[in-house]
Design a protein around this motif. Structure first.
Motif, short mmCIF file in Angstrom:
data_model
loop_
_atom_site.label_atom_id
_atom_site.label_comp_id
_atom_site.label_asym_id
_atom_site.label_seq_id
_atom_site.Cartn_x
_atom_site.Cartn_y
_atom_site.Cartn_z
N ILE A 149 48.25 16.30 80.40
CA ILE A 149 47.43 16.91 79.34
C ILE A 149 48.19 18.10 78.77
CG2 ILE A 149 45.25 18.05 78.80
CD1 ILE A 149 43.99 16.54 81.12
N SER A 150 48.43 18.08 77.46
CA SER A 150 49.17 19.15 76.81
C SER A 150 48.27 20.36 76.59
CB SER A 150 49.70 18.65 75.45
OG SER A 150 50.38 19.68 74.78
N PRO A 151 48.76 21.58 76.90
CA PRO A 151 47.90 22.77 76.78
C PRO A 151 47.42 23.05 75.36
CG PRO A 151 50.19 23.41 77.09
CD PRO A 151 50.12 21.93 77.35
N ASP A 152 48.17 22.64 74.35
CA ASP A 152 47.76 22.89 72.97
C ASP A 152 46.58 22.03 72.55
OD1 ASP A 152 49.67 20.70 73.11
OD2 ASP A 152 49.62 20.68 70.93
N MET A 153 46.23 21.05 73.38
CA MET A 153 45.08 20.20 73.10
C MET A 153 43.83 20.72 73.79
SD MET A 153 46.32 18.03 71.06
CE MET A 153 44.93 16.89 70.95
N VAL A 154 43.99 21.78 74.60
CA VAL A 154 42.86 22.36 75.33
C VAL A 154 42.78 23.84 74.95
CG1 VAL A 154 41.82 22.72 77.59
CG2 VAL A 154 43.30 20.74 77.20
N THR A 155 41.99 24.15 73.94
CA THR A 155 42.01 25.51 73.38
C THR A 155 40.70 26.26 73.55
OG1 THR A 155 41.41 24.66 71.18
CG2 THR A 155 43.77 24.86 71.68
N SER A 156 39.83 25.78 74.42
CA SER A 156 38.63 26.55 74.74
C SER A 156 38.84 27.23 76.08
CB SER A 156 37.39 25.65 74.81
OG SER A 156 37.43 24.84 75.97
N LEU A 157 38.09 28.28 76.33
CA LEU A 157 38.14 28.94 77.63
C LEU A 157 37.71 27.98 78.73
CD1 LEU A 157 38.38 31.38 79.51
CD2 LEU A 157 36.10 32.11 78.75
N CYS A 158 36.63 27.27 78.49
CA CYS A 158 36.11 26.32 79.48
C CYS A 158 37.16 25.28 79.83
CB CYS A 158 34.85 25.66 78.92
SG CYS A 158 34.11 24.42 80.00
N GLY A 159 37.74 24.67 78.80
CA GLY A 159 38.74 23.63 79.03
C GLY A 159 39.99 24.15 79.68
N SER A 160 40.41 25.36 79.29
CA SER A 160 41.63 25.95 79.86
C SER A 160 41.47 26.21 81.35
CB SER A 160 41.98 27.25 79.13
OG SER A 160 42.26 27.01 77.76
N VAL A 161 40.29 26.71 81.75
CA VAL A 161 40.02 26.95 83.17
C VAL A 161 40.03 25.63 83.94
CG1 VAL A 161 38.33 27.77 84.85
CG2 VAL A 161 38.74 29.07 82.75
N LYS A 162 39.35 24.62 83.42
CA LYS A 162 39.28 23.33 84.10
C LYS A 162 40.66 22.70 84.26
CE LYS A 162 34.54 22.09 82.74
NZ LYS A 162 33.72 21.14 81.96
N LEU A 163 41.48 22.78 83.20
CA LEU A 163 42.81 22.19 83.26
C LEU A 163 43.66 22.86 84.35
CD1 LEU A 163 44.98 20.29 82.19
CD2 LEU A 163 45.51 21.99 80.41
N VAL A 164 43.63 24.17 84.39
CA VAL A 164 44.39 24.91 85.41
C VAL A 164 43.91 24.52 86.82
CG1 VAL A 164 44.60 27.20 86.46
CG2 VAL A 164 45.17 26.87 84.05
N CYS A 165 42.62 24.49 87.01
CA CYS A 165 42.08 24.15 88.33
C CYS A 165 42.46 22.73 88.73
CB CYS A 165 40.57 24.31 88.34
SG CYS A 165 40.01 26.02 88.15
N ASP A 166 42.45 21.81 87.78
CA ASP A 166 42.83 20.43 88.06
C ASP A 166 44.30 20.32 88.47
OD1 ASP A 166 40.28 19.56 87.51
OD2 ASP A 166 40.77 18.75 85.52
N ILE A 167 45.16 21.04 87.77
CA ILE A 167 46.59 21.02 88.09
C ILE A 167 46.83 21.59 89.48
CG2 ILE A 167 48.84 21.98 87.47
CD1 ILE A 167 47.95 21.85 84.53
N LEU A 168 46.19 22.72 89.78
CA LEU A 168 46.37 23.33 91.09
C LEU A 168 45.86 22.42 92.20
CD1 LEU A 168 45.38 27.04 90.35
CD2 LEU A 168 47.67 26.15 90.83
N ARG A 169 44.73 21.79 92.00
CA ARG A 169 44.19 20.89 93.03
C ARG A 169 45.10 19.69 93.22
NH1 ARG A 169 42.01 22.76 96.32
NH2 ARG A 169 40.19 23.56 95.21
N HIS A 170 45.71 19.22 92.14
CA HIS A 170 46.61 18.08 92.21
C HIS A 170 47.87 18.42 93.00
CE1 HIS A 170 48.61 14.37 90.95
NE2 HIS A 170 49.65 15.10 90.56
N ARG A 171 48.45 19.60 92.72
CA ARG A 171 49.71 19.98 93.35
C ARG A 171 49.52 20.65 94.72
NH1 ARG A 171 52.78 21.48 96.21
NH2 ARG A 171 54.93 22.21 95.97
#
Length: 263
Positions: A149-171
């Motif tokens: 998921i490209s960060p420029d496609m996630v430009t809300s606070l809600c989405g940005s938090v979820k994306l970061v949490c998903d990446i951390l949980r994955h790695r």
């Protein structure tokens, strides 16, 4: 309040006896509220100074940057080499996560026991510089590899938090994730800080993270910092008293969460 602060300080030094030397590691991401403590956590105006003194963790990796936001923009790109200490499209938590992953992959060391993200102050303060911050149209779906998921496609606070949490949980699937909401400050109303914190809270909890509500559960208040600096030296950043208060609040919750193994 003074008595409570003294009790918290006494408590965190007592905790040090229980946890010192256990090999625990924490990675801390965030904005200037963490950055001011320095990479070595020696500056007493930063809450990480109290964290270091407590000896709860043998290793503390700081990835925070002044000016960072949770919220991405349509111009945000994945970039681990870019450096800024002010607001910028690429000065976001997403890129701090990439630097964290890059370091641990290159060094081949064991994952941190805890990953803590303390951010949101700049999202509240400069919300006009993050046009999509309060939108929820870029809902992040659960995918096998969130790195696609490209960060420029996630430009809300809600989405940005979820994306970061998903990446951390994955790695880092075995690492505890703790999000800390921003403190109240003089630059924006308590209502704006509450709005930002509520979004971080809901998004983080939806991804299984623990969320600490520093905006509500600490003694730092908008009115105090507007009328006379009490826990900050400029209405935003903590003075030594504020840093100790915040540090003890965080340490108390780490104990409550029981994320570390005692001897």
């Amino acid at each position: 309040m003074a008595v409570s602060l003294i009790l918290l300080v006494v408590m965190h030094f007592s905790l040090a006896k229980a946890y010192a030397g256990n090999g625990s590691k924490i990675a801390v991401l965030g904005d200037s509220m963490t950055w001011i403590g320095g990479d070595s956590c020696e500056n007493p105006t930063g809450w990480t100074h109290t964290l270091r003194q407590s000896r709860l963790f043998d290793d503390i990796d700081i990835f925070a940057r002044s000016g960072a936001t949770w919220t991405n923009t349509t111009s945000t790109i994945a970039d681990t080499s870019f450096y800024s200490e002010v607001l910028h499209d690429n000065n976001v938590i997403y890129n701090q996560v990439l630097r964290l992953i890059e370091k641990y992959d290159e060094e081949g060391v064991s994952d941190p026991d805890c990953i803590m993200i303390f951010a949101g102050a700049n999202d509240a303060w400069f919300s006009d510089r993050r046009p999509g911050i309060f939108n929820c149209v870029d809902t992040v779906m659960t995918v096998t590899d969130p790195m696609i998921i490209s960060p420029d496609m996630v430009t809300s606070l809600c989405g940005s938090v979820k994306l970061v949490c998903d990446i951390l949980r994955h790695r880092f699937p075995e690492s505890s994730q703790i999000l800390v909401t921003p403190l109240q400050m003089s630059k924006v109303s308590a209502d704006i800080t509450l709005k930002v914190s509520d979004i971080i809270d809901r998004a983080g909890r939806s991804r299984g993270c623990v969320v600490l509500r520093a905006d509500q559960e600490t003694a730092v208040r908008h009115d105090d910092e507007v009328n006379h600096y009490k826990y900050t030296y400029d209405g935003v950043h903590t003075n030594p008293q504020g840093a100790a208060h915040l540090g003890c609040y965080i340490l108390n919750n780490i104990k409550r969460l029981k994320i570390l193994k005692t001897e």
